[in-house]
Design a protein around this motif. Structure first.
Motif, short mmCIF file in Angstrom:
data_model
loop_
_atom_site.label_atom_id
_atom_site.label_comp_id
_atom_site.label_asym_id
_atom_site.label_seq_id
_atom_site.Cartn_x
_atom_site.Cartn_y
_atom_site.Cartn_z
N VAL A 48 0.86 -1.19 0.00
CA VAL A 48 0.00 0.00 0.00
C VAL A 48 0.89 1.24 0.00
O VAL A 48 1.81 1.35 0.82
N VAL A 49 0.64 2.14 -0.95
CA VAL A 49 1.40 3.39 -1.04
C VAL A 49 0.45 4.55 -0.73
O VAL A 49 -0.65 4.62 -1.28
N ALA A 50 0.88 5.43 0.16
CA ALA A 50 -0.01 6.52 0.61
C ALA A 50 0.70 7.86 0.53
O ALA A 50 1.93 7.95 0.59
N ALA A 51 -0.11 8.91 0.40
CA ALA A 51 0.41 10.28 0.38
C ALA A 51 0.28 10.88 1.78
O ALA A 51 -0.65 10.55 2.52
N PRO A 52 1.19 11.73 2.17
CA PRO A 52 1.11 12.38 3.48
C PRO A 52 -0.24 13.08 3.67
O PRO A 52 -0.72 13.77 2.77
N GLY A 53 -0.84 12.86 4.82
CA GLY A 53 -2.13 13.48 5.14
C GLY A 53 -3.33 12.65 4.73
O GLY A 53 -4.46 12.98 5.11
N ALA A 54 -3.11 11.60 3.95
CA ALA A 54 -4.23 10.78 3.47
C ALA A 54 -4.71 9.82 4.55
O ALA A 54 -3.98 9.47 5.48
N THR A 55 -5.97 9.39 4.41
CA THR A 55 -6.52 8.32 5.26
C THR A 55 -6.21 6.99 4.60
O THR A 55 -6.57 6.77 3.44
N VAL A 56 -5.56 6.11 5.32
CA VAL A 56 -5.10 4.83 4.76
C VAL A 56 -5.89 3.69 5.39
O VAL A 56 -6.11 3.67 6.61
N GLN A 57 -6.30 2.75 4.57
CA GLN A 57 -6.99 1.55 5.05
C GLN A 57 -6.17 0.32 4.70
O GLN A 57 -5.95 0.03 3.52
N LEU A 58 -5.71 -0.39 5.72
CA LEU A 58 -4.96 -1.62 5.52
C LEU A 58 -5.94 -2.79 5.66
O LEU A 58 -6.41 -3.10 6.75
N LYS A 59 -6.25 -3.40 4.53
CA LYS A 59 -7.28 -4.44 4.50
C LYS A 59 -6.82 -5.71 5.20
O LYS A 59 -5.66 -6.12 5.11
N CYS A 60 -7.76 -6.36 5.89
CA CYS A 60 -7.56 -7.68 6.48
C CYS A 60 -8.94 -8.33 6.52
O CYS A 60 -9.72 -8.13 7.46
N LEU A 61 -9.26 -9.10 5.47
CA LEU A 61 -10.63 -9.58 5.25
C LEU A 61 -10.71 -11.10 5.38
O LEU A 61 -10.01 -11.82 4.67
N LEU A 62 -11.57 -11.58 6.28
CA LEU A 62 -11.82 -13.02 6.40
C LEU A 62 -12.66 -13.48 5.22
O LEU A 62 -13.64 -12.83 4.87
#
Length: 202
Positions: A48-62
């Motif tokens: 996952v690549v993100a920009a400063p200030g962004a809201t990041v979601q790290l997925k972990c899905l069953l």
């Protein structure tokens, strides 16, 4: 002892101190106790690549959970740099400000970790440990910034000497070992099961 303060609005608990138990304990405990180590189907985004200030979601899905998901049998642990940052065990516990999980999403098997206002300091390896009934597994996501940062050489030397960095490197070796074991278990299961059924039929 850890003091937990629970809010009625979001059923979330914020710890007053960092979790001090190594994630290696959760990885190896089922093996040491002889507990069945079945593998859950869990999906993450490897990078996952993100920009400063962004809201990041790290997925972990069953995935492929046969029965309706029972939260009483579910435990989620999120780690980065050898430090636990979030947990679900009947309630959501957040160890690092600016991060969150959704209770409503968890009911659907979604253990996504949300990071508000991403900064380069958030970059690193994030590991989602999922325990459900007698099954458990771990998946890793690498979070990085889309802005290159040139570190101060002196600060870099200090960073490399921290316990968190050393522990993270050791955990990488554990992750590689677990991946090899999981691959071998899947191969043995696939190869042996048909032979056993054929033998019984004869």
């Amino acid at each position: 002892m850890i003091l937990r303060v629970q809010t009625a609005e979001d059923n979330t608990t914020l710890r007053t101190s960092r979790a001090n138990m190594s994630p290696t304990v959760f990885i190896l405990l089922p093996l040491l106790l002889g507990v069945s180590h079945a593998l859950l189907k869990v999906h993450v985004e490897p990078n996952v690549v993100a920009a400063p200030g962004a809201t990041v979601q790290l997925k972990c899905l069953l995935q492929e959970v046969k029965d309706p998901l029972d939260l009483k049998d579910l435990m989620i642990l999120w780690f980065t740099r050898g430090i636990q940052v979030a947990e679900f065990d009947k309630t959501i516990t957040i160890d690092k400000p600016g991060m969150s999980m959704s209770l409503e999403a968890l009911k659907k098997g979604d253990a996504t970790l949300t990071i508000q206002s991403f900064s380069p300091e958030h970059a690193g390896n994030y590991r989602c440990h999922v325990f459900y009934k007698s099954e458990n597994t771990m998946r890793q996501t690498v979070l990085s910034s889309n802005v290159a940062v040139t570190p101060d050489p002196q600060e870099g030397d200090v960073a490399l000497s921290t316990c968190e960095t050393v522990l993270d490197k050791k955990l990488d070796k554990v992750v590689d070992w677990i991946s090899k074991v999981e691959g071998r278990l899947a191969e043995v299961t696939q190869n042996c099961s048909p032979k056993q059924d054929k033998t019984r039929a004869n």
